[in-house]
Scaffold this motif. Structure first.
Motif, mmCIF file in Angstrom:
data_model
loop_
_atom_site.group_PDB
_atom_site.id
_atom_site.type_symbol
_atom_site.label_atom_id
_atom_site.label_comp_id
_atom_site.label_asym_id
_atom_site.label_seq_id
_atom_site.Cartn_x
_atom_site.Cartn_y
_atom_site.Cartn_z
ATOM 1 N N SER A 222 6.532 -1.898 -19.296
ATOM 2 C CA SER A 222 5.334 -1.140 -17.452
ATOM 3 C C SER A 222 6.643 0.262 -16.572
ATOM 4 C CB SER A 222 5.563 -2.289 -16.638
ATOM 5 O OG SER A 222 4.780 -3.471 -17.303
ATOM 6 N N MET B 113 -5.604 -2.054 -9.621
ATOM 7 C CA MET B 113 -6.699 -3.008 -9.406
ATOM 8 C C MET B 113 -6.845 -3.712 -8.747
ATOM 9 S SD MET B 113 -7.534 -3.962 -13.210
ATOM 10 C CE MET B 113 -5.801 -4.080 -13.753
ATOM 11 N N TYR C 281 2.232 -2.760 -5.133
ATOM 12 C CA TYR C 281 1.230 -2.863 -5.629
ATOM 13 C C TYR C 281 0.429 -3.985 -5.825
ATOM 14 C CZ TYR C 281 2.941 -1.391 -10.406
ATOM 15 O OH TYR C 281 3.331 -1.423 -11.391
HETATM 16 N N1 SAM Z 1 6.149 -8.027 -16.166
HETATM 17 C C1 SAM Z 1 5.776 -7.974 -16.970
HETATM 18 C C2 SAM Z 1 5.776 -6.188 -16.458
HETATM 19 O O1 SAM Z 1 6.073 -5.655 -15.416
HETATM 20 O O2 SAM Z 1 5.037 -5.699 -17.327
HETATM 21 C C3 SAM Z 1 4.522 -8.325 -17.067
HETATM 22 C C4 SAM Z 1 3.677 -9.045 -15.918
HETATM 23 S S1 SAM Z 1 3.133 -7.294 -14.805
HETATM 24 C C5 SAM Z 1 1.511 -8.420 -13.450
HETATM 25 C C6 SAM Z 1 2.166 -6.425 -15.586
HETATM 26 C C7 SAM Z 1 1.275 -5.216 -15.889
HETATM 27 O O3 SAM Z 1 0.553 -5.394 -14.422
HETATM 28 C C8 SAM Z 1 2.064 -3.552 -15.060
HETATM 29 O O4 SAM Z 1 2.052 -2.929 -15.962
HETATM 30 C C9 SAM Z 1 1.579 -3.942 -14.413
HETATM 31 O O5 SAM Z 1 2.078 -2.672 -13.568
HETATM 32 C C10 SAM Z 1 0.263 -4.137 -13.699
HETATM 33 N N2 SAM Z 1 0.061 -4.765 -12.384
HETATM 34 C C11 SAM Z 1 0.460 -5.430 -11.861
HETATM 35 N N3 SAM Z 1 -0.615 -5.668 -10.974
HETATM 36 C C12 SAM Z 1 -1.870 -4.472 -10.659
HETATM 37 C C13 SAM Z 1 -2.954 -3.797 -10.285
HETATM 38 N N4 SAM Z 1 -2.982 -4.101 -8.551
HETATM 39 N N5 SAM Z 1 -3.028 -3.428 -10.705
HETATM 40 C C14 SAM Z 1 -2.791 -2.710 -12.343
HETATM 41 N N6 SAM Z 1 -1.945 -2.961 -12.557
HETATM 42 C C15 SAM Z 1 -1.648 -4.058 -11.812
#
Ligand code: SAM
Length: 329
Positions: A122, A193, A29
Motif C-alpha cells: 500500500s 470505503m 482514513y
Molecule cells: N497494513 C496492510 C496495508 O497497509 O496494506 C494491510 C491492511 S490495510 C487495512 C489493507 C488496505 O486497505 C490498504 O491498502 C489500505 O490502504 C486499505 N484501506 C484501509 N482503509 C480503507 C478504506 N476506508 N477504504 C479503502 N481502502 C482502505
C-alpha cells in the motif's frame, strides 16, 4: 467435503486471513492518531489454531488462494513460519500478502523462501511530507525500500495499492502510475470505503473510479482488459501494454456478483463480506475441541448466509462495527 457456495451460487476460493489488528501506521482514513484498542493476545488465534483453520479451508472447502493481511501482517511474530506451514498444505494454495511494506526490506527474502508468492504494497503518496500527514509516521523511505526488496525477492508481480482522497493526494494518480511503470510494478487505485474507525467517510469526498480513470486518461491510453473473472480490479492496458493499471471501484462499480472472497479475522471470526454485520466464531469451537468436520460445517454455514451485495447504496446501510484494520483488508 464440498466447496464454499452461497445462496446465490457464488463459489468462494479466496481466503483473506488477518494476522493481527495492530498497525505501525495511523493512516487518517483508517484509524485515529492514538490508534485503537488492540485485541488482547489471548483472544487472537495462535499460530497453530490459525494454520488448523486454514488447513480445513484449503483441504476440505476448496480455498485455492490465501492472502495474509491485517492490521499489518509483518508485525505478526512467527510470520515466516506461518507462511512456511501454509505453503506445505495440499493442495498448495497461492499465497499472497497485503502490507504497508515497512519491514519488508528485511523480511522479503525469508518470506519468498518460505513460500510466499506475491505481495501487494500500500502506497498512497510519493511525497515525504504527505506521507507524514497521511500515515502520521515518517516512513516513506522504508516503504520504498520494501518495494525494492519485494521485487528483488521475486514476490512478483508486485502490486501497489493507493487510496486517493480529495484535496489530500488526488493530484498524484499520474505520478504514482508513472512510478510504477518505471519500476515494473502493477498500480491499482482503490475507492475509499466506509470502513474507517472514526466513521468519517463521506460519499461526496470519495474520489470515484470515473474520476481516476479520467485523470489517468489525460496522459495514457487505457484499454480495458477482458476476462476480469472475480478480480476486484478492472484492469486496463497502459498505452497498449504490456503494463496494466487497475481500478477498484468498490463503491461506484461494485463487483459483489462475482465475489469469491471470505475473511478470517485475527481473533478467529469468519466474515463473509467486508461489510458484513455478522460474524461466525471459529475460535471458541476450535478451543473447545471441534473436529475438522465441525469447523468445515461452521465455515460453510457462514458462507451460506452471505447477502447478495454490500448495500452501501441502500438507505439502510450501516457501517460494520469493526474497522478495516480489525477485519483484514
Ligand atoms: N497494513 C496492510 C496495508 O497497509 O496494506 C494491510 C491492511 S490495510 C487495512 C489493507 C488496505 O486497505 C490498504 O491498502 C489500505 O490502504 C486499505 N484501506 C484501509 N482503509 C480503507 C478504506 N476506508 N477504504 C479503502 N481502502 C482502505
Amino acid at each position: 467435503m464440498g466447496a464454499l457456495v452461497d445462496g446465490f451460487g457464488r463459489v468462494h476460493t479466496d481466503l483473506r486471513v488477518s494476522l493481527t489488528d495492530k498497525c505501525n501506521l495511523r493512516c487518517t482514513y483508517c484509524m485515529p492518531a492514538e490508534g485503537l484498542e488492540w485485541t488482547p493476545s489471548a483472544e487472537l488465534l495462535t499460530d497453530d489454531e490459525l494454520v488448523r483453520i486454514v488447513t480445513v479451508a484449503v483441504r476440505d472447502l476448496g480455498i485455492t488462494s490465501v492472502r495474509l493481511t491485517g492490521g499489518e501482517p509483518l508485525l505478526r511474530r512467527g510470520l515466516v513460519d506461518i507462511v512456511r506451514r501454509l505453503a506445505e498444505l495440499e493442495p498448495r494454495p497461492r499465497l499472497a500478502m497485503t502490507t504497508n511494506g515497512i519491514g519488508l526490506a528485511r523480511l522479503a527474502g525469508a518470506l519468498a523462501d518460505a513460500g510466499l508468492d506475491r505481495v501487494n504494497v500500500s502506497l498512497d503518496t510519493l511525497r515525504d511530507d504527505r506521507f507524514l500527514t497521511l500515515a502520521r509516521r515518517d516512513r516513506l523511505s522504508d516503504v520504498l525500500a520494501g518495494l525494492d526488496a519485494a521485487d528483488a525477492a521475486g514476490l512478483s508481480p508486485v502490486k501497489v495499492n493507493a487510496v486517493l482522497m480529495r484535496g489530500v493526494n488526488d493530484d498524484e494518480a499520474l505520478d504514482l502510475l508513472e512510478f510504477s511503470l518505471q519500476r515494473g510494478l502493477a498500480m491499482r487505485f482503490i475507492e475509499q470505503m466506509p470502513l474507517d474507525a472514526q466513521h468519517g467517510w463521506k460519499r461526496e469526498n470519495m474520489v470515484t473510479a470515473d474520476e481516476i480513470q479520467q485523470q489517468l486518461s489525460e496522459r495514457y491510453s487505457l484499454t480495458p482488459v477482458d476476462g476480469r473473472g472475480s478480480s476486484p480490479a478492472e484492469e486496463f492496458l497502459v498505452d497498449g501494454g504490456p503494463a496494466t493499471v487497475g481500478i477498484i471501484g468498490s463503491v461506484t462499480r461494485p463487483f459483489c456478483g462475482s465475489c469469491d472472497r471470505v475473511r478470517l479475522t485475527a481473533d478467529g471470526q469468519v466474515r463473509n463480506c467486508l461489510f458484513a454485520r455478522e460474524e461466525s466464531d471459529l475460535r471458541d469451537p476450535v478451543r473447545a475441541g471441534a473436529s475438522d468436520v465441525e469447523i468445515a460445517t461452521r465455515f460453510r454455514a457462514a458462507i451460506a448466509a452471505k447477502l447478495p451485495g454490500h448495500g452501501i447504496d441502500d438507505p439502510s446501510f450501516l457501517q460494520p462495527d469493526r474497522p478495516m484494520s480489525a477485519i483484514g483488508g
